[in-house]
Structures are given as structure tokens and as C-alpha cells.
Design an enzyme around this catalytic site. Structure first.
Site, PDB file in Angstrom:
ATOM      1  N   HIS A   1     -14.114 -14.586  -2.298  1.00 51.00           N
ATOM      2  CA  HIS A   1     -15.173 -15.385  -1.687  1.00 51.00           C
ATOM      3  C   HIS A   1     -14.547 -16.420  -0.768  1.00 51.00           C
ATOM      4  O   HIS A   1     -13.426 -16.887  -1.010  1.00 51.00           O
ATOM      5  CB  HIS A   1     -15.993 -16.063  -2.791  1.00 51.00           C
ATOM      6  CG  HIS A   1     -17.134 -16.879  -2.301  1.00 51.00           C
ATOM      7  ND1 HIS A   1     -18.101 -16.373  -1.446  1.00 51.00           N
ATOM      8  CD2 HIS A   1     -17.479 -18.178  -2.532  1.00 51.00           C
ATOM      9  CE1 HIS A   1     -18.987 -17.319  -1.188  1.00 51.00           C
ATOM     10  NE2 HIS A   1     -18.629 -18.429  -1.825  1.00 51.00           N
TER      11      HIS A   1
ATOM     12  N   CYS B   1      10.344  11.131  15.406  1.00 49.33           N
ATOM     13  CA  CYS B   1      10.504  10.308  16.602  1.00 49.33           C
ATOM     14  C   CYS B   1      10.391   8.848  16.187  1.00 49.33           C
ATOM     15  O   CYS B   1      10.359   8.527  15.000  1.00 49.33           O
ATOM     16  CB  CYS B   1       9.484  10.671  17.685  1.00 49.33           C
ATOM     17  SG  CYS B   1       7.771  10.272  17.258  1.00 49.33           S
TER      18      CYS B   1
ATOM     19  N   CYS C   1       7.393   7.676  12.402  1.00 52.45           N
ATOM     20  CA  CYS C   1       7.402   9.141  12.407  1.00 52.45           C
ATOM     21  C   CYS C   1       8.788   9.660  12.036  1.00 52.45           C
ATOM     22  O   CYS C   1       9.809   9.137  12.502  1.00 52.45           O
ATOM     23  CB  CYS C   1       6.986   9.647  13.787  1.00 52.45           C
ATOM     24  SG  CYS C   1       7.033  11.451  13.949  1.00 52.45           S
TER      25      CYS C   1
ATOM     26  N   CYS D   1       3.668  11.532  13.481  1.00 49.86           N
ATOM     27  CA  CYS D   1       2.724  10.990  14.448  1.00 49.86           C
ATOM     28  C   CYS D   1       1.677  12.030  14.832  1.00 49.86           C
ATOM     29  O   CYS D   1       1.928  13.238  14.804  1.00 49.86           O
ATOM     30  CB  CYS D   1       3.459  10.510  15.705  1.00 49.86           C
ATOM     31  SG  CYS D   1       4.327  11.791  16.615  1.00 49.86           S
TER      32      CYS D   1
ATOM     33  N   CYS E   1     -19.767 -13.914   3.396  1.00 49.32           N
ATOM     34  CA  CYS E   1     -19.271 -15.292   3.448  1.00 49.32           C
ATOM     35  C   CYS E   1     -18.165 -15.454   4.480  1.00 49.32           C
ATOM     36  O   CYS E   1     -17.960 -16.544   5.012  1.00 49.32           O
ATOM     37  CB  CYS E   1     -18.791 -15.741   2.067  1.00 49.32           C
ATOM     38  SG  CYS E   1     -17.642 -14.599   1.292  1.00 49.32           S
TER      39      CYS E   1
END
Length: 855
Positions: free
Chosen positions: A814, A195, A192, A212, A328
Site C-alpha cells: 500500500h 550474441c 543472449c 534473443c 493507491c
């Protein structure tokens, strides 16, 4: 006869239902096995619950429920007659019977035909009534039968839940103004701008500000700086940084106060250097592939052993798993898990007990579906070699498409996938996923569902000792946490063919500049010892706060095994992000050893002469406006008009983040019985500090400080007791999502017995050598005796399985796996199971080792 049938069915009429909207009809697969209408015994569909059962399991359902009327479905498949008698279209006995039932096998429609048969069967006498039988059956029974026969099978099309609200397109999406301020967002390392928050970060789509959020965006913490930025600038749209995928992103409209769709999100993100369109593409065969397939050709061939004549194997433990499109990652993980004796014993060894005690809807029971899959893989019932006559017929025809019928077809994981992925934003989709993440997800589910019984995931669990040292004072802190996997770095700089790599890179750049074809790719060859060395080296701790100095300082962390697991999971960190946000896989090979000795990485604990850091946390820095919190007074008055105390209404609106009267009302209902319900709102910074509980400097906080009141309020508003919520937050380092998991796995009546577990039931996704990770739980030495169960032993291991990935990203490509069985390596490539000729151990992604006996 009509009267006879009507009288026969009268006692059972109350149990026969017509499927309603939302009812799922399981007419393609048994709930306990992989029997289907194509199986020898067919499938029995309960006419009350619409669950499907194979011949072996229908009696159990009848005994448990007393339900007597089932529809028996049978599909007869045979080779089409040739010559003049041969038909051009597969014929059916009744065209409506299986109108929406997909074939379980990949039959060639030109070579095979099928006939469908349906009957009503009344238990226990097995009285059969052939269908259709409109004239003789009561009208209700006819309607119910017709509805079941024409209903889509349960997994053919899963509609979204009716209560889910459809997200609307934002009114700002089309005309959003974006500033040309040169902002480019890197693929990692965000925090952020106002902060130190590194989680729940939102990118403003107008000016590129990274700020944030608040807990109400997605359940995680934040200081509300994204909302504050909107109030200052009126820039309306923001996207959550860690949820950006090639398929979309989570977008929030501050002005519209809701999650929205942005049809132009790709263009809006591209403005800040985030290229969604280049993340992935699909190939025609259903697997995701890369933008440049050419550099990966050899990888696909090597890992799948494409150039070799592999011998097909059949029988127990050699059953393949069908690919559901991009499943898979699931298939490979489940094949490995069920090659481990502990999982076999837990689910297959207890098969009858699990089935006998399964709930009325076994499709929603984790143990039942695990036992079903395990039995399907290990029984050999679904992996039988072709008959001798079929082999002769194959040789005579010499047609590959005919051979396909007799080759392995595998079992379908649809029922298990639907269950274990329910509610998960990624695994519930049809996209390719990371096998490592799914493995940890499965370990977590096994943990959750093993309360009070043997937990097979215990074999993976081990303790990590983390030693953090303040570089200035040389003082140290030792902590322990639980983990399930180690992640090995892949240091490219340690490649043994570095000169070859540099030459290739130069040629590649030259070809790119001159628009020529790129040269043949060169893979980095990295010694395994280099990966292990990089794993063990001390790492800098970013933003380290020294409790001895009461200030930020330089810190280093080293990690060692406080215990060694019975089964070691080792992941190679092959994946990273490019500067263009495209996920990339490092092109490398590592000669992973068959035998591994990690004994030298055993933790030693605090050494003589070491001085520990004080048990203090950084002082809490509250925003300046906390003394006068912003509260939606309109919502307060709306609640007060309902008769609730004014101060209680103010607290409700504040603790629910000004999300509106409905959320605040829920908070009020959950807190009405508390003694301070009507007391004025009092925040920590608004109260006088109490007496110091520490001898440390002023402002320091003991490590066991209470969780944030906002987090407690969120959990209590869901109906959980306050004390239990506080314990859950303390046990999970104030992480709301983890705290919810902790509550569900630690029932209130068992709090005292299970508090010491410290929510260790969820795997840590980060490598324990990763300096940016935070321990999910810290176990002090005096808690180890009652802490998480670990199966400690020698640190010597042997490789028995590995999962390999082909493609340039975890969300493309895959997966296949190799498992060592009966002294030989076997390759599992979806439904194909063959003896491996040359297992590509140097190209793996996840490796599995079992401990060698001390002898």
C-alpha cells in the site's frame, strides 16, 4: 396529454438514441466534475451520446452540441426511520431506475434508505417529463429510456474490445518435456547465449536456453536466435523474460506461430528456479500483502501513523481519493502533482478554457480529465466538514459505522485512470503497481499532451552529463541526456547498526534451522550521505568498446548534473530481486534531510588536458547467414500471384520477418511508390562497401550511421514516411517503441523545428548513475541552445512531499503520501486526509524537493 407529449418530442426524435452494444452509459459520474445522482443537482445523461453532466456543466454541452433531451437522475439518501415505521429493506420509488448503479458512498444498508428519481428534461426551457411514462411517451423514447436506466454504468464492467483475438492454450502446454540439465535462471543480468543482445530475450521452456527474439515478437530488436534454436531442436515454447509477473507471462509457440497460453507456466518456470507462486498474495481488504506479514507490521503502523489520534482536515487541497481496489499508487502521485503550483496553474487555472474547448467526448481528453481531477482536489467542494447538527448526532450515537457517513469519502479517479492507463499492460489492470513507474508515465503523458502550450513537466526535467573514460588510453567522451528523477542506491554495508543486523541475521537463521518463531526484525539505518556517496562514485561500464583502441576495454562512467531542475524527484532504490525471483524490498530507514545542497554535483565539462575518444561506433558484425537470408518462398509466390514484382515480394517477406503474406502485403502497399520498389533485395553485407567517411580504422562506423533497414521497414509499413522514420530512429537510438512515440510527438510538418528535441519527451526509467543504462538521447554542446527546455538554477532544495510504500514488493502492499502545506505536514491515505503528527521521513520511497530561492 399523450398527444401533447408526443408532439412536444417530435422535433427531438432524431437526436434520441437507444444504447447499442458497445455504447457506454455514464450515469454515475459527470464528465467534467465528480457530481453524481447523489449530488444536490443530480446528473443529466445525454440521450444521444450517453455522457453524464452535473447541473453546472449540462448547459455547456447543450450549447456546444445543440442536444436538447437529457435524462435527469437523482438519488435521495436519508436515514431510515426507527421503531415500528422503520423498514427492513431500503425502499425505492421505482425498482428498475438504478438497478445497475452502484452507491457512491459506503452506506450501511441497515441504517439508510434511498429513493431514485428519473425525468426527461428538454433544454433550453427545462421542460420535465417524469419517468416511467410508458402510456404517454412515443415507443422509441420509452425503449431508449428503459435501455439507459437498465444499462450498467460505464465503469462498472469494462468488456474487452470485440476485435481482440482470444489467446488459445498451446497444445504443447500439458505435455511439455523439460530437460533435467540443472539450468537455473538468475533474476537479472541476462543476455543472449549466441550474441550480445540484452533485450527481447526469450527463455526456452524445454532446455532453459536464453536467446534473443526478432522484432515481430513484441516490437523490439533481436537477431532471431530463439527461432533458430527452435529450428535446430524443435523445442516449441518460449517465455519472454522481462514480462514474467505473479499473474502470468508472455508465452510464444514457435510451432503454432502465435502467442499462446500455458496453464502450467508456474510449474514450467519453477523447473528453472523461477517461483511465481511466492511473488504475492492478497489480503481480504483489497491491498496486496506479503507472504510473511509479521516483519512488516511496524512498518504499516509507522507510515500510516496508526497509533495516533490524527485530526481530520477539510477544504481546498485536503480532498482524498477513493481507492479503486489497488489504485493507491495513482492517488499518491496525483496528490503530489496537484500540490505543485505549475500543475495547478496549467489545469485548474485554465479550467474554463479547457472545458470550453474540450472535444465532444471529454472522457477521452487528457487535459479535461486532469482539470477535472485537479478541480476536485483543490476546490474543496468534495471535502466539507459535517454540519453542527450532524456532529451532535454523531456524539449521541457513538457508533463508528454511523460516523463513516460524515467522514471524508474522497473523489473517484475512475475516469482518469481509465484514460491514462488505456493500452498499458500494467496500469490498465487492477493489480498494484510501482508508484515511481506511474509517476514517470504521467510525466510522459503530460509531455505528449502539452504540445504548443505550457508544459508543467518542465519543472522536473534536467540534463545529465555523462563522462566515460577508457581506462587503457585515458581518453574520455562527454555526452548529455535528459532525465526526470535521480535514483539513490541504498548501500546496506554502510548501515550504522551493522553489528545489530549481523546478530539479527544469526538469530533468524538459527530460528529457521530449529523451526522456531523468527526474532523481531531489525531495520538497517543508512546515513543519507552514504547513499549520496554511492550515487556519485564512478561505475564500471560493462562491455565497454573503446573507439580509440577499436576493441573492448575497461571503462568507467561518472554522472553529474548539467542542470538542476526546479523540482527534484529522488527515489530510494529499495527494491531488488532475490535468487528465487521473488521481488523483495530492502528493510531499511534513511534519514532524508529537509534541506539538500547538491551544488558540488554540478557538471564541469571537458577539462584541460583531457583527450576525447573518436566519434566511432563498433563495426557491425553480421550473422554468417546474412549473405543468404532465409525467405519464406511460399509467401513470396502467394504475393507474386497477386501481380506484384517478384523482387518486391522477396523484400516484403524479408523485411517483415517471414511473418506471412498478410504482413508482407502491408509492407508492399506502404512501399509501392518508392523508386527502388522492384529492385533486387540488397543487404549491407551483400553490397560493396562505399568510400570511408572516417579517418578511423577500417570497420569503424561514424556515430551518425543510418538505422537498421529492418527497423525502417517496420515504421514505413505502418504508413509513416521513410525520411521521418529514419529521423525518429536516429533520435531514439534505434529503439522502435521510442521511435513511435517520437513520431507522434513530432508531426511531419514540424520536423525541422522539433528535430533538435531528440525525443526528450519521455522520462528515463533508469538512474543516471546506472552504468548499464543507455542514453535515450545525446545532446552535443552546440545543440543545447535549441535542445530540451530546462529550468536551471541553484542546486539547493527543500523537502515538501514524499510517498511511502508498505509491503515487500512494488506489486504488493500500500502507498500513502505526506505533503507539507501551510507549514504543516498532512498525510493522504486514500480518502482519509489528516494532519500528520510524526511524518515518517526516514521510511519514504519517493521524495520531492523544490528549489530554494537564490536569496
Amino acid at each position: 396529454m399523450a398527444a401533447d407529449l408526443g408532439e412536444l418530442l417530435v422535433p427531438y426524435m432524431p437526436t434520441i438514441r437507444v444504447p447499442r452494444t458497445g455504447d457506454r452509459v455514464f450515469k454515475s459520474e459527470c464528465a467534467f466534475s465528480f457530481d453524481s445522482p447523489e449530488s444536490e443537482g443530480g446528473l443529466y445523461v445525454c440521450m444521444n451520446t450517453f455522457l453524464g453532466f452535473g447541473r453546472e456543466h449540462v448547459e455547456r454541452h447543450y450549447r456546444k452540441t445543440g442536444q436538447s433531451v437529457y435524462m435527469h437522475l437523482k438519488r435521495h439518501v436519508k436515514e431510515k426511520a426507527t421503531g415500528a415505521a422503520g423498514g427492513a429493506v431500503p425502499r425505492r420509488r421505482n425498482g428498475k431506475v438504478f438497478l445497475d448503479l452502484e452507491l457512491n458512498r459506503d452506506f450501511n444498508g441497515e441504517d439508510y434508505e434511498y429513493e431514485d428519481e428519473a425525468k426527461l428534461v428538454i433544454f433550453p426551457d427545462h421542460f420535465e417529463i417524469a419517468l416511467p411514462n410508458i402510456e404517454e411517451l412515443p415507443a422509441l423514447v420509452t425503449i431508449a429510456c428503459d435501455a439507459v436506466l437498465n444499462a450498467p454504468s460505464a465503469y462498472k464492467k469494462q468488456e474487452p474490445e470485440s476485435w481482440e483475438e482470444e489467446i488459445q492454450v498451446s497444445k504443447h502446454a500439458r505435455s511439455l518435456r523439460q530437460l533435467d540439465n540443472g539450468v537455473r535462471i538468475p533474476p537479472s543480468g541476462w543476455k543472449c547465449q549466441k550474441c550480445e543482445m540484452r533485450e527481447n530475450l526469450w527463455l526456452n521452456l524445454t532446455d532453459g536456453a536464453v536467446l534473443c527474439g526478432k522484432w515481430f515478437f513484441d516490437g523490439s530488436g533481436g537477431n532471431g536466435h530463439a527461432l533458430e534454436h527452435y529450428r535446430e531442436t524443435s523445442y516449441p515454447l518460449a517465455v519472454k523474460l522481462d514480462n514474467i509477473t505473479p499473474d502470468g507471462a508472455d508465452v510464444y509457440s514457435f510451432e503454432e506461430e502465435e502467442a499462446v497460453l500455458d496453464p502450467h507456466i508456474s510449474d514450467h518456470l519453477s523447473h528453472f528456479g523461477i517461483d511465481m507462486l511466492q511473488m504475492q498474495k492478497r489480503t481480504e481488504n483489497g491491498h496486496h500483502t506479503d507472504n510473511s506479514a509479521r516483519p512488516r507490521v511496524s512498518e504499516w503502523e509507522v507510515i500510516q501513523e496508526s497509533g495516533m489520534k490524527l485530526k481530520v482536515v477539510y477544504g481546498s487541497g485536503y480532498t482524498g481519493i477513493k481507492n479503486l481496489g489497488n489504485s493507491c499508487y495513482l492517488s499518491t502521485v496525483m496528490q503530489v502533482l496537484f500540490s505543485i503550483p505549475d500543475f495547478q496553474r496549467m489545469y485548474v487555472g485554465n479550467l474554463q478554457r479547457i472545458f470550453d474547448y474540450s472535444p465532444l467526448d471529454p472522457t477521452q481528453d487528457f487535459a479535461t480529465q486532469m482539470a477535472k481531477l485537479g478541480h476536485g482536489l483543490l476546490s474543496g467542494q468534495y471535502s466539507k466538514p459535517p454540519m453542527k447538527s450532524e456532529l451532535i448526532e454523531q456524539v449521541m450515537k457513538e457508533e463508528h459505522k454511523v460516523l463513516n457517513w460524515h467522514q471524508q469519502k474522497g473523489i473517484s479517479p475512475r475516469m482518469l485512470k481509465a484514460l491514462v492507463s488505456r493500452g498499458h499492460p500494467e496500469f490498465s489492470s487492477s493489480r498494484q503497481q510501482d508508484a515511481h513507474e506511474f509517476l514517470l508515465h504521467m510525466v510522459n503523458l503530460v509531455e505528449r499532451n502539452s504540445a504548443g502550450s505550457e508544459n508543467p513537466s518542465d519543472i522536473f526535467r534536467f540534463l545529465v552529463e555523462e563522462r566515460t573514460q577508457c581506462c587503457q588510453t585515458r581518453r574520455v567522451r562527454y555526452t548529455q541526456r535528459v532525465d526526470y528523477c535521480i535514483q539513490l542506491p541504498a548501500p546496506i554495508e554502510a548501515a550504522t547498526n551493522r553489528e545489530e543486523l549481523l546478530a539479527y541475521e544469526a538469530k533468524r537463521k538459527e530460528a529457521e534451522e530449529n523451526t522456531r518463531a523468527p526474532p523481531e526484525p531489525v531495520r538497517a539505518r543508512i546515513p543519507f550521505t552514504a547513499c549520496l556517496q554511492a550515487f556519485t562514485e564512478p561505475e564500471n561500464v560493462p562491455d565497454f568498446w573503446s573507439s580509440a583502441l577499436q576493441a573492448k576495454s575497461a571503462g568507467v562512467k561518472t554522472s553529474r548534473f548539467a542542470s538542476f531542475p526546479e523540482y527534484l524527484i529522488l527515489q530510494i532504490k529499495k527494491f531488488t530481486f532475490g535468487v528465487d525471483w521473488v521481488p523483495k524490498k530492502l528493510d531499511l530507514t534513511i534519514e532524508v534531510p529537509d534541506f539538500l545542497d547538491l551544488s558540488r554535483l554540478r557538471a564541469t565539462g571537458k577539462q584541460a588536458g583531457e583527450e576525447e575518444l573518436p566519434d566511432l561506433m563498433p563495426p557491425i558484425v553480421l550473422p554468417e547467414d546474412t549473405r543468404a537470408p532465409e525467405i519464406d518462398e511460399a509467401a513470396v509466390m502467394q504475393l507474386a500471384e497477386m501481380g506484384f514484382p517478384l523482387e518486391a515480394c522477396r523484400k516484403a517477406v524479408y523485411y517483415t520477418g517471414n511473418m506471412g503474406p498478410e504482413m508482407a502485403f502491408n509492407w508492399i502497399i506502404a512501399h509501392m511508390e518508392e523508386p527502388d520498389f522492384a529492385e533486387p533485395l540488397a543487404l549491407p553485407s551483400m553490397m560493396d562497401p562505399g568510400p570511408s567517411t572516417s579517418d578511423g580504422p577500417v570497420g569503424a562506423t561514424p556515430l551518425d550511421n543510418s538505422p537498421p533497414e529492418e527497423s525502417i521497414a517496420i515504421l514505413t509499413s505502418m504508413g509513416f514516411p521513410r525520411a521521418h522514420s529514419i529521423r525518429a530512429l536516429k533520435a531514439t537510438n534505434n529503439n522502435l517503441e521510442r521511435a513511435l512515440d517520437w513520431i507522434f510527438t513530432h508531426p511531419e510538418e514540424e520536423e525541422l523545428d522539433t528535430l533538435s528535441d531528440m525525443a526528450d519527451t519521455e522520462p528515463n526509467d533508469n538512474a543516471f548513475s546506472n552504468a548499464t543504462s543507455h542514453s535515450d538521447s545525446t545532446l552535443s554542446p552546440d545543440r543545447e541552445a535549441s535542445g530540451p527546455r530546462v529550468k536551471d538554477g541553484p542546486g539547493r532544495y527543500e523537502l515538501f512531499a514524499f510517498i511511502s510504500h508498505m509491503g515487500a514488493s512494488t506489486m504488493s502492499g500500500h502507498y500513502v503520501c505526506h505533503i507539507k502545506k501551510e507549514g504543516r505536514w498532512v498525510i493522504y491515505n486514500d480518502h482519509k486526509v489528516c494532519l500528520s503528527e510524526k511524518p515518517p521521513k526516514d521510511s519514504g520511497y519517493i521524495y520531492f524537493y523544490h528549489r530554494l530561492s537564490s536569496s
